[in-house]
Write an enzyme that holds these catalytic residues in place. Structure first.
Site, PDB file in Angstrom:
ATOM      1  N   LYS A   1     -14.864 -21.729 -30.762  1.00 47.84           N
ATOM      2  CA  LYS A   1     -13.602 -21.498 -31.465  1.00 47.84           C
ATOM      3  C   LYS A   1     -12.726 -22.732 -31.322  1.00 47.84           C
ATOM      4  O   LYS A   1     -12.481 -23.197 -30.213  1.00 47.84           O
ATOM      5  CB  LYS A   1     -12.893 -20.282 -30.878  1.00 47.84           C
ATOM      6  CG  LYS A   1     -13.602 -18.966 -31.124  1.00 47.84           C
ATOM      7  CD  LYS A   1     -12.828 -17.816 -30.505  1.00 47.84           C
ATOM      8  CE  LYS A   1     -13.541 -16.494 -30.706  1.00 47.84           C
ATOM      9  NZ  LYS A   1     -13.576 -16.074 -32.124  1.00 47.84           N
TER      10      LYS A   1
ATOM     11  N   ARG B   1     -21.057  -7.947 -32.969  1.00 48.41           N
ATOM     12  CA  ARG B   1     -21.956  -7.065 -33.711  1.00 48.41           C
ATOM     13  C   ARG B   1     -23.351  -7.027 -33.084  1.00 48.41           C
ATOM     14  O   ARG B   1     -24.074  -6.039 -33.242  1.00 48.41           O
ATOM     15  CB  ARG B   1     -22.016  -7.494 -35.172  1.00 48.41           C
ATOM     16  CG  ARG B   1     -22.611  -8.870 -35.418  1.00 48.41           C
ATOM     17  CD  ARG B   1     -22.269  -9.418 -36.790  1.00 48.41           C
ATOM     18  NE  ARG B   1     -20.850  -9.757 -36.884  1.00 48.41           N
ATOM     19  CZ  ARG B   1     -20.263 -10.167 -38.004  1.00 48.41           C
ATOM     20  NH1 ARG B   1     -20.968 -10.286 -39.121  1.00 48.41           N
ATOM     21  NH2 ARG B   1     -18.988 -10.470 -38.014  1.00 48.41           N
TER      22      ARG B   1
END
Length: 500
Positions: free
Chosen positions: A269, A345
């Site tokens: 990030k 996920r």
């Protein structure tokens, strides 16, 4: 915080502080009904302040003479626009205004005619108690807050006093979720979350199963372990079971994403990604553990509730998973990892397969899953996806009762094309457009079609940068109240069905 219910007139409550809400069109008449002989004096003071009763308008008055010394007045706008959320927010604003006055008792009087008694009680207790919540664990010096010792709910019948423990149990669950989400990643990790789950199990007599890395490997949880392999703190797969006192009629599963810190992995990030806030990436886990704290205390009749979280952190190291790697989930599906920052996920995939093995009547998962959902719905509304209309309607109704924003999103089957891989069964991310939808479609691949399932993306709602009426800045505890309301409604529905 102590609460007391009373149907006595406001002046007879014996409170040293009063908090009232007034509509813009009738505030003078309301004032006379609430304050009696003191109304004209207060009206003159409010007119001097040019009070109009507009929404979010607020005035603080100190009163001379006998009786209450402090009067807090909130504008409510027009009556036709004053709903349960408005009631909750008004209670929150007035409770916050009472901070620092060191009151023994605050008499809280808001217009309740349009609300069912239990609905009003929940809004008043939750609104005021959660607004006064402070997380001071990491302060070296803590000054007294000056909160009122007691809040007396005027207009709520004394017979509803017995419902206060349930409302305070709900608040306790939200507060636990806030504390978990707000804590820094060097305090909350997979091992500390295991300790929290164990503490809940010990306190409320629940069953806890914890799978370590070896046990997860035996269950072929390749997607979850791919994320965990870069972490220095070992993963823990948590499974907490709340059993009712009597016969089990429904089995529900609540799954929370448990990424205690998300660096993004090798897809690090950067820029405006707010990497310093990625401690809240376990907001789903915080929500289900908070709900567990409430539900374990209440033990809804006939419900067996399973709380699941595959906890770990997503880090960069020599062992971390590479972009382009292919892993195999516990249902045998192969996944090409084209983005290591789409890790939640992957952990949820194996958690969903595990949950389906319990043969439940319904599964709901919560996750701070996508920035796309934040773009779509902002910071006050979570998105949810479900192929089951009945479950979707239940969750929508539960969120409305809880005062939490929730909006159903489409499971557009054609968008699955974006998840196709040239060398594996699927990729873990699709194209940027519709990113929250393709994330939900990815998760659906790991759920048995026969089991009602819903996915809630709480990325925008789990954290409030500036704070809202009943949510101080920081962790909101979003999702706890919706999950609790959903479970309580299912239990009530089952009980009503038996009685017919």
């Amino acid at each position: 915080m102590n609460f007391r219910c009373s149907s006595a007139p406001l002046a007879d409550l014996g409170c040293d502080g009063l908090a009232i809400g007034l509509f813009s069109s009738t505030w003078e008449q309301q004032l006379a009904g609430l304050l009696g002989p003191r109304a004209s004096e207060v009206q003159a003071l409010l007119e001097q302040r040019q009070f109009k009763g507009k929404p979010r308008e607020q005035v603080t008055l100190t009163l001379p003479g006998e009786g209450a010394k402090l009067l807090l007045v909130a504008g409510l706008g027009e009556p036709e626009h004053f709903d349960t959320q408005g009631l909750r927010q008004a209670a929150a604003r007035l409770a916050q205004a009472s901070r620092g006055w060191y009151l023994n008792s605050l008499g809280l009087a808001l217009p309740l005619e349009a609300f069912a008694p239990d609905q009003a009680l929940g809004a008043l207790v939750q609104g005021s108690q959660l607004a006064l919540f402070q997380d001071l664990r990491f302060r070296s010096e803590v000054e007294p807050s000056g909160d009122p010792k007691e809040i007396c709910l005027q207009g709520i019948a004394e017979s509803l006093q017995e419902q206060l423990p349930q409302q305070q149990a709900i608040c306790a669950g939200v507060e636990l979720a806030r504390e978990l989400v707000a804590a820094p990643p060097n305090v909350v990790n997979s091992l500390s979350l295991e300790a929290t789950a164990r503490s809940l199990a010990d306190e409320f007599g629940c069953e806890l199963t914890v799978l370590d890395e070896a046990a997860c490997r035996e269950r072929n949880m390749g997607a979850y372990l791919a994320v965990a392999q870069g972490a220095s703190i070992p993963p823990r797969f948590l499974h907490l079971v709340i059993r009712p006192n009597g016969v089990v009629r429904r089995r529900l599963v609540l799954i929370g994403k448990g990424l205690t810190f998300d660096s993004g992995g090798y897809n690090l990030k950067v820029g405006s990604s707010q990497i310093e806030l990625m401690k809240f990436d376990m907001g789903g886990c915080g929500a289900v553990l908070g709900a567990a704290r409430t539900l374990a205390q209440l033990k809804p009749e006939g419900l067996e509730i399973h709380i699941i979280s595959a906890t770990t952190e997503n880090m960069i190291s020599g062992e971390a998973i590479h972009p382009g790697a292919i892993v195999t989930a516990s249902n045998g599906k192969t996944i090409e990892i084209n983005n290591t920052d789409a890790e939640g996920r992957l952990t949820l995939a194996d958690a969903l397969v595990y949950a389906c093995g319990l043969e439940p009547d319904a599964i709901v998962d919560l996750a701070t899953l996508t920035g796309a959902c934040v773009v779509a719905l902002g910071s006050e509304i979570a998105g949810y996806w479900s192929p089951d209309d009945t479950l979707a309607a239940q969750l929508n109704a539960a969120a409305q009762r809880a005062g939490e924003g929730l909006w159903r999103m489409p499971l557009q089957a054609s968008y699955k094309e974006g998840l196709k891989s040239g060398i594996a069964d699927m990729k873990n991310t699709g194209p940027r457009p519709g990113g929250s939808i393709t994330a939900a479609l990815f998760l659906q691949e790991f759920v048995n079609a026969e089991i009602p399932w819903a996915h809630m993306d709480i990325a925008g709602t789990v954290w409030s940068e500036k704070g809202r009426a009943q949510d101080p800045a920081g962790a909101t505890g979003y999702g706890v109240r919706t999950l609790v309301e959903w479970c309580l409604a299912i239990a009530a529905e089952q009980k009503e069905g038996l009685s017919q």
